[in-house]
Enzyme design. Structure first.
Site, PDB file in Angstrom:
ATOM      1  N   GLU A   1     -47.238 -90.025  24.251  1.00 13.75           N
ATOM      2  CA  GLU A   1     -47.076 -88.838  23.412  1.00 13.75           C
ATOM      3  C   GLU A   1     -46.310 -89.143  22.134  1.00 13.75           C
ATOM      4  O   GLU A   1     -45.405 -89.975  22.105  1.00 13.75           O
ATOM      5  CB  GLU A   1     -46.374 -87.722  24.185  1.00 13.75           C
ATOM      6  CG  GLU A   1     -44.960 -88.015  24.614  1.00 13.75           C
ATOM      7  CD  GLU A   1     -44.349 -86.883  25.434  1.00 13.75           C
ATOM      8  OE1 GLU A   1     -44.716 -85.719  25.214  1.00 13.75           O
ATOM      9  OE2 GLU A   1     -43.511 -87.179  26.297  1.00 13.75           O
TER      10      GLU A   1
ATOM     11  N   HIS B   1     -43.788 -87.495  20.060  1.00  9.61           N
ATOM     12  CA  HIS B   1     -42.809 -86.476  20.424  1.00  9.61           C
ATOM     13  C   HIS B   1     -41.645 -86.540  19.445  1.00  9.61           C
ATOM     14  O   HIS B   1     -41.197 -87.617  19.069  1.00  9.61           O
ATOM     15  CB  HIS B   1     -42.340 -86.765  21.864  1.00  9.61           C
ATOM     16  CG  HIS B   1     -41.438 -85.740  22.470  1.00  9.61           C
ATOM     17  ND1 HIS B   1     -40.150 -85.529  22.045  1.00  9.61           N
ATOM     18  CD2 HIS B   1     -41.633 -84.877  23.514  1.00  9.61           C
ATOM     19  CE1 HIS B   1     -39.586 -84.589  22.784  1.00  9.61           C
ATOM     20  NE2 HIS B   1     -40.478 -84.171  23.679  1.00  9.61           N
TER      21      HIS B   1
ATOM     22  N   ASP C   1     -47.456 -83.833  20.868  1.00  7.05           N
ATOM     23  CA  ASP C   1     -46.563 -82.787  21.345  1.00  7.05           C
ATOM     24  C   ASP C   1     -46.249 -81.892  20.144  1.00  7.05           C
ATOM     25  O   ASP C   1     -45.714 -82.368  19.140  1.00  7.05           O
ATOM     26  CB  ASP C   1     -45.286 -83.418  21.908  1.00  7.05           C
ATOM     27  CG  ASP C   1     -44.315 -82.403  22.461  1.00  7.05           C
ATOM     28  OD1 ASP C   1     -43.816 -81.586  21.666  1.00  7.05           O
ATOM     29  OD2 ASP C   1     -44.028 -82.437  23.662  1.00  7.05           O
TER      30      ASP C   1
ATOM     31  N   GLU D   1     -46.532 -76.114  27.181  1.00  6.60           N
ATOM     32  CA  GLU D   1     -45.368 -76.832  27.709  1.00  6.60           C
ATOM     33  C   GLU D   1     -44.125 -76.082  27.256  1.00  6.60           C
ATOM     34  O   GLU D   1     -43.577 -76.318  26.183  1.00  6.60           O
ATOM     35  CB  GLU D   1     -45.346 -78.286  27.216  1.00  6.60           C
ATOM     36  CG  GLU D   1     -44.267 -79.102  27.912  1.00  6.60           C
ATOM     37  CD  GLU D   1     -44.180 -80.524  27.397  1.00  6.60           C
ATOM     38  OE1 GLU D   1     -44.354 -81.453  28.196  1.00  6.60           O
ATOM     39  OE2 GLU D   1     -43.932 -80.700  26.186  1.00  6.60           O
TER      40      GLU D   1
END
Length: 430
Positions: free
Chosen positions: A288, A290, A320, A401
């Protein structure tokens, strides 16, 4: 399936259709007593929804065990019960149903308690709750899912696997994302009984496994670095388990060596040694991007270089959406701007940057922290983000998320709000 503490449940609040026409709405109510009781002891339920609905106690319909009754039919019934562990489904007739969004639902639930003197009866349970109406299907060009990480803190305490998957299905999402070592009992060798339960629940709720979260714990042994061989073994262990569970994507959380999340140098060798296995399992490995790592960063360049150098189709990028955060997360108790990571104030990546990497992106985790009752996200600018994704041709999953306040059951309502928000925006982009 476990119930929320509030009498009015989040899961189950939806419009209802008959013959293609919306004829009303329904919600679920938990038994307020300490015991179950005969349904004939119910004296009705008044329901108010803002200025839109105000119905008398004898109007709503009641559903127990899949059978629906009028209040009079409950009074005449013998053997129909409201068990403590089962929520009653309340259906309110309303032509056209409720509009999408957050609604304040208020009820007066009336029960006759035979052991309480008649002059104090019925017992009235009066409560209100703001709940988000479930979206009615996929909007725009995206697919929609939920990561069970959203329910961290609830999962294993006030929520079990069936409750979590039911909540995912209740927002009309089709995908479920898990953390291998967070949601698979007996990891890395779950029992046959648990595997059967997993697949039975997926079928029951019409869900497909999407992304499986794993770890390469590069600091596993103090005093020495993890080797490439050990990193590959850790990744391959999870690739095999993910395949057994039906997942198509595996997100390895690789140990980092810097504040901007540069991965440990063993990542390259560990991944390359696992590409053949990933190919045989039809799985894409996707680390990811992030916060605080932006899109324009050497880490992203290195990931893309591996794809271009090897020609693999089994490695891609996971975005993300926390990287697009442009307003700070409120300080928590004991925190100051100086003592917490600066990226929690948001690194504000320009959504337009997504176009540069779009061909390599295989999955999007729709990170968020707080959406208010007006469906306004307090940190993530969803309209430009979704416009950028759609404009670059991304049609894959947006997997919720939630990473906000961990008050019990709060995540359920927050996930519902996010789906209502992003689907409304996506529909306008279609």
């Amino acid at each position: 399936m476990l119930l929320e503490r509030d009498l009015i449940q989040s899961t189950g609040f939806r419009n209802v259709r008959e013959g293609g026409k919306v004829t009303g709405f329904q919600f679920r109510v938990r038994m307020p007593s300490y015991r179950g009781m005969a349904a004939s002891l119910i004296d009705g339920i008044t329901v108010r929804v803002g200025s839109l609905v105000d119905v008398a106690a004898d109007v709503p319909l009641w559903t127990f065990g899949g059978t629906t009754y009028t209040l009079q039919e409950l009074w005449n019934s013998d053997g129909v019960r409201w068990p403590l562990e089962e929520a009653a489904v309340i259906t309110v007739p309303l032509d056209g149903g409720l509009p999408q969004g957050v609604h304040e639902v208020s009820i007066d639930l009336r029960l006759r308690m035979s052991y309480i003197p008649l002059e104090h009866q019925p017992t009235v349970h009066r409560t209100s709750r703001k709940v988000t109406l479930a979206p009615e299907g996929g909007d725009g060009s995206f697919k929609y899912g939920v990561s069970l990480y959203s329910f961290m803190g609830d999962y294993g305490t006030v929520m079990d696997l069936e409750t979590a998957l039911a909540a995912v299905a209740d927002v009309n999402a089709t995908g479920v994302e898990i953390l291998g070592e967070g949601h698979v009992p007996g990891y890395p060798e779950p029992s046959t009984a648990w595997l059967d339960t997993w697949f039975n629940l997926l079928e029951k709720h019409s869900l497909e496994p999407t992304n499986y979260g794993s770890w390469i714990d590069t600091r596993l042994h103090p005093g020495r670095d993890m080797t490439v061989e050990e990193g590959a073994a850790a990744l391959q262990r999870d690739l095999k388990l993910a395949a057994r569970l039906g997942f198509r994507y595996v997100r390895p959380k690789i140990g980092v060596v810097s504040g901007d999340l540069v991965p440990d140098p063993i990542w390259t060798g560990s991944v390359e040694r696992s590409l053949d296995l990933a190919h045989s399992l039809d799985i894409t490995i996707c680390p990811e991007i992030h916060s605080p790592t932006p899109i324009k960063h050497p880490v992203v360049d290195d990931y893309i270089s591996l794809i271009e150098r090897t020609g693999t189709t089994n490695f891609g990028l996971l975005i993300d959406t926390g990287i697009f955060q442009d307003r700070p997360i409120p300080l928590r108790e004991g925190e100051t701007r100086e003592t917490r990571p600066a990226f929690l104030d948001g690194i504000g990546v320009d959504p337009a940057d997504f176009a540069d990497i779009a061909p390599y992106v295989v999955f999007v985790q729709a990170k968020f922290h707080d959406i208010d009752e007006h469906l306004a996200d307090q940190q993530i600018p969803w309209e430009p983000v979704l416009k950028a994704l759609a404009g670059a041709g991304y049609t894959g999953y947006l997997s919720s998320e939630y990473e906000g306040e961990r008050t019990p059951w709060r995540a359920l309502e927050q996930v519902r709000r996010q789906h209502s928000l992003i689907r409304g925006i996506a529909a306008g982009l279609a």
